[in-house]
Design an enzyme around this catalytic site. Structure first.
Site, PDB file in Angstrom:
ATOM      1  N   ASP A  49       4.559   2.028   1.110  1.00  0.00           N
ATOM      2  CA  ASP A  49       4.861   1.297   2.339  1.00  0.00           C
ATOM      3  C   ASP A  49       6.362   1.216   2.590  1.00  0.00           C
ATOM      4  OD1 ASP A  49       2.140   0.882   2.273  1.00  0.00           O
ATOM      5  OD2 ASP A  49       2.302  -1.135   1.465  1.00  0.00           O
ATOM      6  N   GLU A 103      -4.332   2.069  10.187  1.00  0.00           N
ATOM      7  CA  GLU A 103      -3.386   1.048   9.748  1.00  0.00           C
ATOM      8  C   GLU A 103      -1.960   1.573   9.881  1.00  0.00           C
ATOM      9  OE1 GLU A 103      -4.469   0.219   5.696  1.00  0.00           O
ATOM     10  OE2 GLU A 103      -3.542   2.038   4.918  1.00  0.00           O
TER      11      GLU A 103
END
Length: 713
Positions: free
Chosen positions: A154, A332
């Site tokens: 991330d 996402e």
């Protein structure tokens, strides 16, 4: 959720400069009486060795724009003050006005400066600028190697106006920010834990995917978290006290634990922010209901950076087969991206993040209201996905950033460390381009270990890097004692040696090389959390220890040590030292090496870069038309006759030809016979002068792929 290896070879340009008082000259200017002419003893000796570009000014030439073949950009405020930005290695700038001048000096990392002027005159009046001289040096481009972060997922990065990159990724239990002037410095950059949750708070666990955004002179950090129950993940926000990213953070006034949500208050992760026409919008991934069936992409309006002011609107849900690999079904990691014309795209991650098939999809904004689902058009195919041919799996959860000079667009993302590694990931980045229709072209993910040029403007450099040619020896082909050969797709040739756990564990390489001094490079992985080591011996003679910093298992890096070989046939042994490490291969580079010049690091025009394990640096350059050409700029140490060797492949049935041009003088044509699926090389003698030489290869007929060039005398 969320992980550098660099080669220190020695790379700025033209964009609108944004003012920031924190960006100043590297040192206060030195006032020089008179002119910057040779013989002025007040000038540093170094100036004699530098190239220069001199701009004489008068009222008619005071014009902002690009100079010196576009390598220097100047913005004049008036006749007395200017800003500059450059893509060459500026070391000094001399600003003459009246009978004196100011000499500003710069470090390697400095690429711009603001509000330069000449000294004030005797009446303390600011003098008009008479001329400006830029002193610079040409250096090889600096390179970095993926992964840029050995462990993590991330990733989020932003380059701020103070000249630093600010980076963060998922740590799980806090928010950490890293600060570096260079991409290659990220792995070991200065860092600070800017926020740690209160024990037992509803945002004290599963802290995922932080993003840091600069809004109205403050930093806002958006992150997902829960109190320990992942089914209660929600988005939260922190606000900085000052404009310094390393300042203290707190929950914005009026929020409860910084929670940012819609009235429906559903499961939410991966939040990001969009500014459009003075309004802010929040986008994230969430559940439609209260059960983990599917993750969709939502957007909602904002009253301010910490308050959602309306109901959420669904923009995307998994619908194509490539979005539905792994359960639950997932869309996402939304990220907004604009092209130079202001067209807006939303890039998102699809399929299970734990699968090899995690990838990126795209929505294109076609309307006027980002809250209108019909204003977004989904692409029917992924825009960035795995490439098994170069061993890259699961690329996703990305961010975007501009190069320091604003001329390049870059994507940062995480990928699986190896096939089937699931959530064991590292962080990578690469440059991307734009298609003719304005959509982003991310290309294919670059193989682990490929050397790429750092973003334009991060480092000075106009020359093609010269990479030393080494001799490689795989660990699995060596004699392995009380250790194990392990198949692993992240390692060279698909295998590594691990379990080097005992006092008598060793790997011994048979090395048939001429006697002499070498640099031993060991490609290793260390996930111990602290440095480990191996003892090195050559023909039973101890050579000391090689130290391995800890960047994570299956995150491959090089450690180096100088050694000497005393005969043609040698045995190099690595024996267990402190803690543990795994070995992929060793490489021996002579102290006086030959060099290769990779085609992909040259200046390219109308060619295609192909990723493949089968060539040097895992990339080659494909020439397919008469408009295809390549330009090497190299520094030749001494004049003489050289053999120019070109390593290439030609999988057609016809001979291909290229024109060889040196310093704009046509030398002649060189032929490239068919090679099938193998590499071969051709040579041509050339006369080269000492100093900077430009070697151009221009396609004449046929097609071929060039790997690299070498010069030998």
């Amino acid at each position: 959720m969320v992980g550098l290896l660099f080669i220190t070879v020695l790379v700025l340009s033209l964009n609108v400069l944004s003012k920031d008082s924190s960006i100043l000259a590297s040192s206060d200017p030195i006032q020089i009486d008179g002119n910057d002419k040779p013989g002025n003893e007040q000038l540093p000796d170094e100036l004699k060795e530098l190239k220069q570009f001199k701009l004489e000014l008068d009222d008619s030439s005071l014009e902002s724009g690009s100079y010196h073949d576009g390598t220097i950009h100047i913005d004049f405020h008036d006749s007395k003050t200017f800003d500059w930005q450059s893509d060459i290695g500026i070391k000094y700038v001399f600003v003459k006005g009246g009978n004196a001048g100011n000499l500003y000096s710069y470090n390697q990392e400095d690429t711009m400066d603001y509000e330069l002027n000449a000294p004030k005159n005797n009446g303390e009046q600011q003098a008009d600028i008479g001329h400006i001289t830029f002193y610079y040096e040409e250096e090889p481009a600096q390179l970095f190697e993926n992964p840029v972060i050995g462990n993590g997922a991330d990733p989020w990065i932003v380059r701020h106006t103070d000249g630093y990159y600010y980076y963060t990724n998922t740590t799980g239990n806090n928010i950490t920010i890293w600060k570096s002037k260079t991409i290659s410095g990220l792995q070991n950059a200065e860092s600070k834990v800017v926020w740690t949750p209160e024990q037992g708070a509803p945002n004290s666990a599963h802290i995922w995917a932080p993003e840091i955004h600069f809004i109205d002179d403050k930093w806002y950090i958006y992150f997902a978290a829960s109190g320990g129950d992942m089914e209660k993940q929600r988005m939260h926000v922190l606000e900085s006290e000052t404009s310094d990213p390393f300042s203290d953070y707190s929950y914005p006034e009026g929020t409860i634990y910084g929670k940012i949500t819609t009235p429906s208050d559903k499961w939410a992760i991966d939040g990001t922010i969009l500014e459009m026409d003075g309004e802010y919008y929040f986008a994230w991934s969430g559940w439609e209901g209260d059960v983990n069936v599917r993750q969709d992409i939502y957007i909602a309006p904002m009253a301010n950076p910490w308050t959602i002011s309306g109901e959420r609107v669904e923009l995307s849900r998994p619908e194509y087969d490539w979005e539905k690999i792994g359960e639950p079904l997932i869309n996402e990691g939304p990220q907004f991206l604009r092209n130079n014309d202001g067209e807006l795209f939303l890039i998102y991650s699809a399929s299970g993040s734990w699968t090899d098939d995690y990838k990126l999809g795209m929505l294109t904004f076609t309307g006027s209201d980002p809250l209108d689902p019909d204003a977004w058009e989904k692409s029917s195919e992924p825009v960035f996905e795995k490439d098994p041919e170069v061993g890259v799996y699961g690329p996703g959860h990305n961010g975007f950033f501009k190069s320091p000079d604003g001329t390049e667009d870059w994507i940062i993302y995480h990928g699986a460390k190896f096939q089937g590694s699931g959530w064991d990931r590292n962080v990578r980045m690469q440059k991307f381009t734009w298609n003719d229709d304005g959509t982003p072209n991310f290309g294919k993910p670059v193989a682990t270990g490929t050397l790429l040029e750092v973003p334009s403007g991060e480092q000075a450099g106009t020359l093609t890097p010269a990479l030393p040619v080494g001799h490689k020896f795989e660990a699995e082909d060596a004699t392995v004692n009380r250790a194990s050969i392990v198949e692993n797709t992240s390692a060279s040739n698909g295998a590594k040696v691990g379990y080097i756990d005992y006092a008598d564990s060793f790997i011994e390489f048979d090395v048939d090389l001429p006697a002499g001094d070498y640099t031993l490079k060991v490609r290793y992985a260390n996930g111990m959390g602290e440095p480990s080591s191996h003892h090195v011996s050559v023909n039973d003679n101890p050579m000391g220890e090689v130290i391995y910093n800890s960047y994570g298992w299956d995150s491959w890096y090089f450690a180096e040590k100088d050694i000497s070989l005393d005969s043609q046939e040698n045995k190099i042994r690595l024996t267990k030292g402190n803690l543990f490490a795994e070995i992929d291969f060793i490489e021996l580079v002579p102290k006086n090496p030959e060099f290769r010049y990779e085609a992909e690091h040259a200046k390219l025009s109308n060619v295609t870069i192909i990723n493949t394990f089968a060539v040097s640096n895992k990339q080659k350059v494909n020439f397919t038309s008469n408009d295809s050409n390549l330009e090497y700029r190299i520094n030749v140490e001494e004049s003489g006759t050289y053999n120019l060797h070109l390593t290439y492949s030609n999988d057609t049935n016809d001979i291909s030809t290229q024109e060889v041009i040196i310093n704009n003088n046509e030398l002649g044509e060189i032929e490239f016979p068919p090679t099938g699926d193998k590499l071969d090389n051709v040579s041509i003698p050339v006369e080269l002068e000492a100093g900077i030489q430009t070697i151009t290869l221009s396609q004449n007929t046929g097609e071929l792929a060039l790997d690299y060039m070498q010069l030998t005398q």
